[in-house]
Design an enzyme around this catalytic site. Structure first.
Site, PDB file in Angstrom:
ATOM      1  N   SER A  78     -10.279   0.026   6.863  1.00 32.62           N
ATOM      2  CA  SER A  78      -9.676   0.038   5.526  1.00 32.62           C
ATOM      3  C   SER A  78      -8.959  -1.219   5.084  1.00 32.62           C
ATOM      4  O   SER A  78      -8.570  -1.327   3.921  1.00 32.62           O
ATOM      5  CB  SER A  78      -8.715   1.213   5.398  1.00 32.62           C
TER       6      SER A  78
ATOM      7  N   LYS B  43       0.849  -1.190   0.000  1.00 31.42           N
ATOM      8  CA  LYS B  43       0.000   0.000   0.000  1.00 31.42           C
ATOM      9  C   LYS B  43       0.886   1.241   0.000  1.00 31.42           C
ATOM     10  O   LYS B  43       1.902   1.289   0.713  1.00 31.42           O
ATOM     11  CB  LYS B  43      -0.904  -0.013   1.248  1.00 31.42           C
TER      12      LYS B  43
ATOM     13  N   SER C 297      -9.834   2.267   2.582  1.00 28.60           N
ATOM     14  CA  SER C 297      -8.909   2.972   1.726  1.00 28.60           C
ATOM     15  C   SER C 297      -7.899   2.079   1.028  1.00 28.60           C
ATOM     16  O   SER C 297      -7.246   2.517   0.087  1.00 28.60           O
ATOM     17  CB  SER C 297      -8.147   4.019   2.550  1.00 28.60           C
TER      18      SER C 297
HETATM   19  N1  GLN Z   1     -13.390   4.922   5.839  1.00 30.86           N
HETATM   20  C1  GLN Z   1     -12.822   5.400   7.066  1.00 30.86           C
HETATM   21  C2  GLN Z   1     -12.376   6.822   6.879  1.00 30.86           C
HETATM   22  O1  GLN Z   1     -12.625   7.357   5.858  1.00 30.86           O
HETATM   23  C3  GLN Z   1     -11.694   4.521   7.505  1.00 30.86           C
HETATM   24  C4  GLN Z   1     -10.497   4.661   6.665  1.00 30.86           C
HETATM   25  C5  GLN Z   1      -9.350   3.810   7.112  1.00 30.86           C
HETATM   26  O2  GLN Z   1      -9.535   2.813   7.814  1.00 30.86           O
HETATM   27  N2  GLN Z   1      -8.152   4.221   6.739  1.00 30.86           N
HETATM   28  O3  GLN Z   1     -11.798   7.409   7.712  1.00 30.86           O
END
Ligand code: GLN
Length: 485
Positions: A176, A76, A152
């Site tokens: 995410s 990532k 994400s």
């Molecule tokens: N969807 C959540 C956010 O937008 C979690 C994102 C994540 O876990 N990095 O913050």
């Protein structure tokens, strides 16, 4: 080979059935073919990958290979990797070549001898649930290219689902790793907070962020987790714990296991067909000898609101370092220093990141701190206490990972609250710092459904065991999207 498990790849490498250079080339060729449409990778560098593969082959030949030496993996793009462009999905870091390795990167590559296939696309600074906030464009879900892969870690998920990589890293601040794993028919694990070092993992919300593995099965995740964990003096929240083998309990029978079903996860708000898939997984667990118990997480309805105070507060502080002075993007034209900061940040950050910075600075500001930030911290404690209570009567908690299957590209991007609600079942786990995972449990209209397993602190080995036993009797995780040969 492309569809083999990490264990099978490891055996093939050890028996010289294939070299790491050959294996890496197979995946690089698929990336060349499939990535232009899927957009899972931001950076691919064939020369760098092959150099790592040659080094791995030399290690195998010299007889000092570990179990994952020579196995390719996608990283990532939130993890700093020396000499690699490390963008975090943002224009702000679109020119940033990291001068050092994140601890996770060092452990996987320098120490374990894994080969990097490149850096995967992601929501900007990991803020999102659909990968649509990336500066580098959205990622298509290989199961249906008109749909999102989740976020994400959407690039990592799509890369594995299209088999451009056999495994990948993700990070999970509010879901995410688990949500994209669920939407792409993968297995992903978010470890207990503090188990995997955050050093070199670009910070979003430091008290919630945790890196972890994404792969085709629980067994593969266990092997990856073994290489990722460990105390790190460079991360002040890293935990110093005895080493353990996360694969040790994979085959343990489930007789006597108590699975807790929180009533709050089985009420309204979840798609009925998704719920039916989760219910049939529960039936499988009964057949495997588990006992099902009802539990309650009475404060879970407060997890999304508390998260959207705490995470933006931490993000607004963490992202203050992107000022155009030290690294990354700088506005080409500006007046004085303040103007340079303002223009750089106005141009370098996308809309969702700006929204979070605004919310974060607001809830931390004098006069609102007590009303919002402190209150959210109190709720966080209540949420964590709910889990403490629940784990008095069960060993693991089970529920859906997401309230729906993969949604259409663009479907939720105009409505941030709808987008935020796609993490309704995952966020409480981060607030409590617990380990959680998602694994495939069926399909609805051709789209994968993920179920979530939540464990007590440091109970990753048990989670992996519970997931693995299911995967021995239900092979949803082996299904492949149409058109992915
Ligand atoms: N969807 C959540 C956010 O937008 C979690 C994102 C994540 O876990 N990095 O913050």
């Amino acid at each position: 080979m492309i569809h083999s498990s990490l264990k099978a790849l490891s055996a093939a490498l050890a028996s010289r059935q294939i070299s790491s250079v050959e294996l890496s080339t197979l995946f690089l060729d698929r990336i060349d073919r499939l990535n232009p449409e899927i957009n899972a990778f931001v950076t691919v560098d064939r020369e760098k990958t092959l150099a790592m593969a040659r080094a791995a082959d030399a290690r195998i030949a010299a007889g000092n290979a570990g179990p994952l030496t020579g196995i390719p993996i996608a990283q990532k793009d939130i993890f700093c990797a020396e000499g690699w462009l490390t963008t975090c999905g943002s224009r702000m870091l679109s020119n940033f070549v990291s001068p050092y390795d994140a601890t996770v990167i060092r452990k996987m590559h320098a120490e374990a001898g894994m080969v990097s296939l490149g850096k995967t696309n992601m929501d900007e600074f990991a803020m999102g649930s659909s990968n649509e906030t990336s500066y580098f464009g959205s990622v298509k879900n290989p199961w249906d290219r008109s749909r999102v892969p989740g976020g994400s870690s959407g690039g990592s998920a799509a890369a594995i689902a299209a088999r451009m990589a056999p495994a990948a890293t993700g990070t999970d601040t509010g879901g995410s790793i688990r949500q994209p794993a669920g939407l792409c028919n993968l297995t992903g694990l978010k470890p207990t907070y503090g188990v995997v070092s955050r050093y070199g993992m670009i910070a979003f919300a430091s008290s919630l962020d945790q890196g972890g593995p994404m792969a085709g099965s629980a067994e593969d995740c266990a092997l990856l987790l073994n290489t990722m964990v460990g105390f790190d003096e460079r991360d002040s929240t890293s935990l110093d714990r005895p080493a353990e083998d996360y694969a040790r309990d994979l085959d343990k029978p489930l007789a006597g296991l108590r699975i807790g079903l929180p009533k709050e996860f089985f009420g309204e708000g979840c798609d009925a067909k998704v719920m039916a898939a989760v219910q049939s997984a529960i039936d499988e667990y009964r057949k495997l000898g588990a006992t099902i118990v009802d539990v309650s997480l009475p404060n879970s309805h407060l997890s999304v609101p508390a998260y959207y105070v705490i995470a933006p507060a931490e993000a607004s502080s963490n992202l203050s370092r992107f000022d155009g002075v030290r690294y990354g993007y700088r506005a080409p034209e500006y007046g004085n220093l303040d103007d340079m900061y303002a223009k750089t940040r106005a141009q370098g950050f996308g809309g969702e990141v700006k929204r979070r910075i605004l919310i974060g600075t607001y809830v931390l500001s004098h006069g609102y701190y007590d009303a919002y930030y402190l209150q959210a911290q109190r709720i966080r404690r209540l949420i964590a206490n709910d889990f403490v209570e629940a784990f008095k009567t069960c060993d693991v908690i089970l529920g859906p990972t997401s309230p729906s299957t993969a949604f259409k590209l663009g479907e939720k991007s105009a409505d941030p609250v709808q987008m935020y609600l796609s993490d309704i079942y995952t966020i409480a786990v981060n607030l409590a710092g617990l380990p959680g995972m998602s694994l495939p449990c069926g399909f609805v209209d051709g789209l994968p459904v993920g179920m979530q397993l939540i464990g007590n602190y440091f109970d990753e080995a048990r989670l992996l065991n519970v997931a693995h036993r299911y995967q021995q009797v239900c092979d949803w995780h082996l299904r492949r999207p149409d058109g992915i040969d």
